[in-house]
Design a protein around this motif. Structure first.
Motif, short mmCIF file in Angstrom:
data_model
loop_
_atom_site.label_atom_id
_atom_site.label_comp_id
_atom_site.label_asym_id
_atom_site.label_seq_id
_atom_site.Cartn_x
_atom_site.Cartn_y
_atom_site.Cartn_z
N LEU A 257 42.42 36.78 34.95
CA LEU A 257 41.05 37.11 35.34
C LEU A 257 40.95 38.55 35.82
CD1 LEU A 257 38.09 36.37 35.98
CD2 LEU A 257 38.90 35.59 38.22
N LEU A 258 41.88 38.95 36.69
CA LEU A 258 41.85 40.31 37.22
C LEU A 258 42.10 41.35 36.12
CD1 LEU A 258 43.71 39.83 40.63
CD2 LEU A 258 41.25 40.11 40.24
N VAL A 259 42.99 41.06 35.18
CA VAL A 259 43.22 41.98 34.06
C VAL A 259 41.95 42.08 33.20
CG1 VAL A 259 44.46 42.24 31.86
CG2 VAL A 259 45.72 41.83 33.97
N TYR A 260 41.33 40.95 32.93
CA TYR A 260 40.10 40.96 32.14
C TYR A 260 39.02 41.81 32.83
CZ TYR A 260 35.77 39.37 30.01
OH TYR A 260 34.55 39.32 29.40
N LEU A 261 38.86 41.59 34.12
CA LEU A 261 37.84 42.35 34.86
C LEU A 261 38.17 43.84 34.93
CD1 LEU A 261 37.20 39.89 37.84
CD2 LEU A 261 35.69 40.33 35.89
N ALA A 262 39.42 44.15 35.21
CA ALA A 262 39.82 45.55 35.42
C ALA A 262 39.95 46.33 34.12
CB ALA A 262 41.14 45.60 36.19
N ILE A 263 40.58 45.74 33.11
CA ILE A 263 40.90 46.48 31.89
C ILE A 263 39.84 46.28 30.81
CG2 ILE A 263 42.59 46.75 30.01
CD1 ILE A 263 44.75 46.01 32.11
N ASP A 264 39.49 45.03 30.54
CA ASP A 264 38.55 44.77 29.44
C ASP A 264 37.11 45.11 29.82
OD1 ASP A 264 40.67 43.94 27.86
OD2 ASP A 264 40.39 41.82 28.31
N LEU A 265 36.70 44.76 31.03
CA LEU A 265 35.31 45.02 31.42
C LEU A 265 35.12 46.39 32.09
CD1 LEU A 265 33.97 41.60 32.76
CD2 LEU A 265 33.64 42.65 30.52
N ALA A 266 35.92 46.67 33.11
CA ALA A 266 35.75 47.92 33.86
C ALA A 266 36.39 49.11 33.15
CB ALA A 266 36.32 47.78 35.27
N ARG A 267 37.23 48.84 32.13
CA ARG A 267 37.88 49.90 31.35
C ARG A 267 38.76 50.82 32.21
NH1 ARG A 267 37.43 47.78 26.51
NH2 ARG A 267 35.33 47.59 25.75
N PRO B 266 48.07 51.52 35.60
CA PRO B 266 47.88 51.38 37.05
C PRO B 266 47.20 50.07 37.44
CG PRO B 266 46.83 53.41 36.25
CD PRO B 266 47.43 52.72 35.08
N ALA B 267 46.26 49.62 36.61
CA ALA B 267 45.58 48.36 36.91
C ALA B 267 46.55 47.20 36.86
CB ALA B 267 44.43 48.13 35.94
N LYS B 268 47.37 47.17 35.82
CA LYS B 268 48.33 46.07 35.66
C LYS B 268 49.38 46.08 36.76
CE LYS B 268 50.24 42.70 33.37
NZ LYS B 268 50.12 41.48 34.14
N VAL B 269 49.84 47.26 37.17
CA VAL B 269 50.82 47.35 38.26
C VAL B 269 50.21 46.85 39.57
CG1 VAL B 269 52.16 48.95 39.68
CG2 VAL B 269 52.22 49.15 37.20
N ALA B 270 48.99 47.28 39.89
CA ALA B 270 48.34 46.85 41.13
C ALA B 270 48.12 45.34 41.14
CB ALA B 270 47.01 47.58 41.30
N ILE B 271 47.69 44.79 40.03
CA ILE B 271 47.48 43.34 39.92
C ILE B 271 48.82 42.62 40.06
CG2 ILE B 271 46.78 41.50 38.34
CD1 ILE B 271 44.64 43.58 37.28
N PHE C 183 53.53 42.91 28.14
CA PHE C 183 52.09 43.19 28.07
C PHE C 183 51.83 44.48 27.30
CE2 PHE C 183 48.62 45.72 29.83
CZ PHE C 183 47.53 44.91 29.53
N LEU C 184 52.54 45.55 27.63
CA LEU C 184 52.33 46.83 26.96
C LEU C 184 52.68 46.75 25.47
CD1 LEU C 184 53.60 49.32 29.68
CD2 LEU C 184 51.22 48.92 28.97
N ALA C 185 53.74 46.05 25.14
CA ALA C 185 54.11 45.89 23.73
C ALA C 185 53.01 45.16 22.96
CB ALA C 185 55.44 45.12 23.62
N LEU C 186 52.44 44.15 23.57
CA LEU C 186 51.38 43.39 22.90
C LEU C 186 50.05 44.13 22.90
CD1 LEU C 186 52.31 39.88 24.32
CD2 LEU C 186 52.61 40.67 21.95
N PHE C 187 49.73 44.79 24.01
CA PHE C 187 48.45 45.48 24.15
C PHE C 187 48.43 46.77 23.33
CE2 PHE C 187 45.51 48.38 26.40
CZ PHE C 187 44.36 47.62 26.39
N ARG C 188 49.42 47.62 23.55
CA ARG C 188 49.47 48.92 22.85
C ARG C 188 50.08 48.79 21.46
NH1 ARG C 188 51.58 53.14 27.50
NH2 ARG C 188 49.67 53.15 28.76
N GLY C 189 51.19 48.06 21.39
CA GLY C 189 51.91 47.96 20.13
C GLY C 189 51.25 47.07 19.10
#
Length: 149
Positions: A106-116, A121-126, A40-46
């Motif tokens: 869905l939770l990643v979309y809500l937490a990271i994309d919408l709630a910013r 930490p969001a990905k670990v909790a999910i 995820f981090l490689a695709l998201f950040r990298g």
């Protein structure tokens, strides 16, 4: 007196076996989560993908790893199953992972994309939520108590 000792030993052995089983699941669950997180981090950040797309693409290799470890080491699924029985088990596993995978996305979309929220930490909790759900589904629905070796 021997009967009481025998029962106590049996209960203790049962608890130790259960703790070992949960420990293996948690170990491989953490490994699965780490594989998912690193991809995820490689695709998201990298690569600059959106959170939901990076998460979706990271999910597939994670599921393959989870299937292999759950079947072989955690739930010690029976070997020599008929093609139909094995297909049913694979289908149950895949459907359960699709359901929790959809929840993960869905939770990643809500937490990271919408709630910013911060992605790590969001990905670990999910991931923790998904591991717990997957354990319950795998233990009682996919591999079942009666299906363990």
């Amino acid at each position: 007196m021997a009967l009481v000792k025998s029962r106590n030993e049996s209960v203790l052995q049962g608890r130790q076996s259960h703790l070992w089983h949960v420990g293996l699941y948690l170990f491989f669950g953490v490994c699965t989560t780490l594989i998912n997180l690193l991809l995820f981090l490689a695709l998201f950040r990298g690569a600059g993908f959106s959170g939901w797309l990076a998460n979706t693409l990271a999910w597939f290799p994670s599921v393959v790893f989870a299937w292999a470890t759950n079947r072989r080491w955690v739930f010690r699924a029976r070997r020599g199953l008929s093609v139909v029985a094995l297909g049913g088990e694979l289908l149950s596993f895949t459907v359960s992972r699709l359901a929790t995978g959809a929840l993960d996305v869905l939770l990643v979309y809500l937490a990271i994309d919408l709630a910013r929220l911060p992605e790590l930490p969001a990905k670990v909790a999910i991931g923790v939520v998904v591991v717990v759900l997957n354990y319950g589904v795998s233990r009682w629905l996919v591999f079942g108590e009666g299906k363990q070796a």
